[in-house]
Scaffold this motif. Structure first.
Motif: not given
Ligand SMILES: C[S@@+](CC[C@H](N)C(=O)[O-])C[C@H]1O[C@@H](n2cnc3c(N)ncnc32)[C@H](O)[C@@H]1O
Length: 333
Positions: A268, A271, A276-277, A299, A316, A320, A323-326
């Motif tokens: 998760f 930024d 956020r997120p 990140d 990256r 996405e 729950n905004q996992s990247g």
């Protein structure tokens, strides 16, 4: 009105939302949805089957009906189709493990003020190490969450030509399994604590990939990783450690990879402003509550740690998740 401003109604809704949370958890914990199954039952009969108080059971069933998880009619209460699918223990899409894991976290969240005052975790040990029931909720809860996205990730992440994947801290092995299903020539090794083995073995057997997915017992902080791999998948493990722990884990993962090997970190991700997120920002508080030094990372922080471990070509991926996992990917030179 400015979209960033809250109305009193929104503040009150957020403040009292845990009533709904606890009602849902109670329904799952007592097994209301499993007891109802395909039947329509009166509240007294549900109370009898649960071994619970009839008056209180009727109140719980009414609240669950008000939440549209049950349907009430003259003849009694029945599951809605969502409750049938997601809240009955015998459904293949049962989400109860992750709900029970959330339930186990509630006490610690009620002590958030203490954790913020002291800077220390309020839970004696992590939920994965408490006892069998907590461990099952945690590990199979990870399976519940991962099953929502692992098939999509396996489609989107190109592993063509890769032969042996290390699923570090792989838990029940959800991702190892899905990567192998998508890539017929791939083998995978789940590396996790010895207590995770039975859950991983059961999950691997359920998907019929025992011949291609094995399990290596170990501790990625204290021990070493045995074997050589050409891809390493690190999903939702860095947030459990402080920056030093993360660096050590990444060094070990890099050492286990061949030159040209691919490393993939799934988290998760905040930024770089860190505010956020929303989900990663809240998740960081969850890690404050549950672990000695864990947190959500940004990140930029993950890129820096990967780079310090010797990883190049860090990028990256477009993925996405909920729950905004990247995912951040890089290569071993
Ligand atoms: C949040 S879960 C993630 C599981 C899985 N990777 C996923 O994304 O679904 C973290 C995993 O790391 C494992 N773990 C925690 N500390 C560990 C350690 N020191 N050595 C090896 N595994 C560990 C836990 O047992 C658990 O399976």
């Amino acid at each position: 009105m400015n979209a960033n401003e809250w109305t009193p109604g929104q503040i009150l809704d957020t403040s009292g939302f845990y009533w709904k949370t606890c009602t849902l958890h109670c329904g799952v914990k007592l097994g209301v949805f499993s007891v109802l199954g395909e039947e329509r039952l009166g509240s007294r009969e549900v109370a009898r089957r649960l071994g619970a108080d009839p008056r209180a059971t009727a109140m719980l069933l009414d609240a669950l009906a008000a939440m549209k998880l049950l349907v009430k009619s003259r003849d009694g209460y029945a599951n809605t189709s969502s409750a049938q699918t997601f809240l009955r223990k015998d459904s293949p899409q049962y989400l109860g493990h992750i709900l029970m894991h959330h339930h186990h976290l509630v006490n610690s969240w009620f002590q958030l003020d203490a954790a913020v005052r002291t800077g220390k975790s309020v839970s004696g040990s992590s939920s994965s190490t408490r006892d069998e029931e907590w461990r099952e909720a945690f590990l199979m809860g990870m399976f519940n969450l991962a099953m929502n996205i692992a098939p999509r990730i396996a489609e989107e992440v190109d592993l063509s030509g890769r032969r042996h994947l290390l699923d570090l801290g792989g838990g029940p092995g959800t991702y190892a399994i899905q990567f192998c299903k998508k890539n017929p020539a791939l083998r995978a090794t789940i590396f996790d604590l010895p207590t995770t083995r039975p859950f991983a073995q059961k999950t691997v057997a359920r998907f019929g990939v025992e011949d291609r997915v094995d399990f290596q017992e170990g501790d990625y902080l204290e021990g070493e990783i045995t074997g050589r791999f050409d891809v390493a998948w690190l999903s939702q493990i860095l947030h459990g450690e402080g920056p030093e722990g993360c660096r050590s884990i990444l060094r070990k993962a890099v050492a286990a990879l061949e030159p040209g090997g691919l490393i993939l970190v799934h988290e998760f991700i905040l930024d770089n402003t860190r505010d956020r997120p929303l989900f990663p920002a809240l998740f960081s508080l969850n890690m404050l509550l549950q672990t000695a030094e864990g947190q959500a990372y940004s990140d930029g922080e993950i890129r820096e740690m990967l780079s310090e471990a010797g990883v190049t070509d860090i990028r990256r991926l477009p993925f996405e998740g909920p729950n905004q996992s990247g995912i951040l990917a890089g290569v071993i030179p």
